[in-house]
Write a protein that holds these residues in place. Structure first.
Motif, PDB file in Angstrom:
ATOM      1  N   ASN A  64     -11.812  58.865   4.959  1.00 47.68           N
ATOM      2  CA  ASN A  64     -10.512  59.286   4.825  1.00 47.68           C
ATOM      3  C   ASN A  64      -9.401  58.802   5.827  1.00 47.68           C
ATOM      4  OD1 ASN A  64     -10.838  60.715   2.276  1.00 47.68           O
ATOM      5  ND2 ASN A  64     -11.337  62.419   3.235  1.00 47.68           N
ATOM      6  N   VAL A  65      -9.932  57.727   6.594  1.00 49.02           N
ATOM      7  CA  VAL A  65      -9.062  57.668   8.163  1.00 49.02           C
ATOM      8  C   VAL A  65      -7.797  56.824   7.724  1.00 49.02           C
ATOM      9  CG1 VAL A  65     -10.303  55.472   8.565  1.00 49.02           C
ATOM     10  CG2 VAL A  65      -9.293  56.821  10.473  1.00 49.02           C
ATOM     11  N   LYS A  66      -7.839  55.970   6.706  1.00 51.41           N
ATOM     12  CA  LYS A  66      -6.616  55.201   6.104  1.00 51.41           C
ATOM     13  C   LYS A  66      -5.498  56.121   5.803  1.00 51.41           C
ATOM     14  CE  LYS A  66      -8.802  51.084   4.930  1.00 51.41           C
ATOM     15  NZ  LYS A  66      -8.984  49.911   3.897  1.00 51.41           N
ATOM     16  N   SER A  67      -5.597  57.175   5.145  1.00 56.88           N
ATOM     17  CA  SER A  67      -4.869  58.113   4.623  1.00 56.88           C
ATOM     18  C   SER A  67      -4.037  59.186   5.772  1.00 56.88           C
ATOM     19  CB  SER A  67      -5.171  58.940   3.355  1.00 56.88           C
ATOM     20  OG  SER A  67      -6.234  59.814   3.811  1.00 56.88           O
ATOM     21  N   GLY A  69      -4.545  58.569   9.304  1.00 58.24           N
ATOM     22  CA  GLY A  69      -4.350  57.884  10.486  1.00 58.24           C
ATOM     23  C   GLY A  69      -5.442  58.329  11.647  1.00 58.24           C
ATOM     24  N   ILE A  70      -5.105  57.520  12.639  1.00 57.99           N
ATOM     25  CA  ILE A  70      -6.243  57.264  13.599  1.00 57.99           C
ATOM     26  C   ILE A  70      -6.158  58.586  14.699  1.00 57.99           C
ATOM     27  CG2 ILE A  70      -4.736  56.305  15.568  1.00 57.99           C
ATOM     28  CD1 ILE A  70      -8.223  55.067  14.627  1.00 57.99           C
ATOM     29  N   ASP A  71      -5.082  59.365  14.739  1.00 60.08           N
ATOM     30  CA  ASP A  71      -5.479  60.759  15.387  1.00 60.08           C
ATOM     31  C   ASP A  71      -6.036  61.670  14.705  1.00 60.08           C
ATOM     32  OD1 ASP A  71      -3.419  59.491  17.365  1.00 60.08           O
ATOM     33  OD2 ASP A  71      -1.664  60.337  16.580  1.00 60.08           O
ATOM     34  N   TYR A  72      -5.820  61.822  13.517  1.00 61.87           N
ATOM     35  CA  TYR A  72      -6.756  62.695  12.926  1.00 61.87           C
ATOM     36  C   TYR A  72      -8.341  62.412  12.949  1.00 61.87           C
ATOM     37  CZ  TYR A  72      -8.962  64.489   8.554  1.00 61.87           C
ATOM     38  OH  TYR A  72      -9.985  65.266   7.724  1.00 61.87           O
ATOM     39  N   PHE A  73      -8.537  61.228  13.055  1.00 59.66           N
ATOM     40  CA  PHE A  73      -9.808  60.554  13.215  1.00 59.66           C
ATOM     41  C   PHE A  73     -10.529  61.191  14.774  1.00 59.66           C
ATOM     42  CE2 PHE A  73     -12.434  57.312  15.174  1.00 59.66           C
ATOM     43  CZ  PHE A  73     -13.632  57.238  14.169  1.00 59.66           C
TER      44      PHE A  73
END
Length: 101
Positions: A64-67, A69-73
């Motif tokens: 789900n990283v595309k939906s 964003g990188i900060d969530y990752f």
């Protein structure tokens, strides 16, 4: 079984070293195994659960990283990785302390 006392400071050749090593392991493996199961078993089980939890959640985060964003990752992966590393270090520490005791 021959339960003889082993003198560790005795001078031996290579063949005798191997024989004494395996006889020492045969004499003490059962006691060490029981101690590892009783003291380290819960920590090993906890590490197994943490490993499954970490792998499952990180794979979902990567999916789900595309939906999100990188900060969530980075925020979630670092959280799960730090929890996993703390539990792993605690498990390995208990194993080492039990064996050396």
């Amino acid at each position: 079984m021959n339960n003889q006392n082993i003198n560790f400071k005795e001078q031996r050749d290579f063949g005798q070293i191997l024989n004494i090593t395996f006889s020492f392991i045969r004499q003490n493996f059962g006691k060490l195994g029981k101690t590892l199961i009783y003291f380290c078993g819960p920590f090993i089980l906890l590490q197994g659960i943490a490993t499954v939890f970490y792998n499952n959640n990180v794979s979902n985060i990567l999916y789900n990283v595309k939906s999100h964003g990188i900060d969530y990752f980075f925020g979630n992966v670092l959280l799960y990785m730090s929890m996993f590393m703390v539990i792993s270090i605690l498990c390995f520490l208990m194993i080492i302390l039990t064996v050396y005791s």
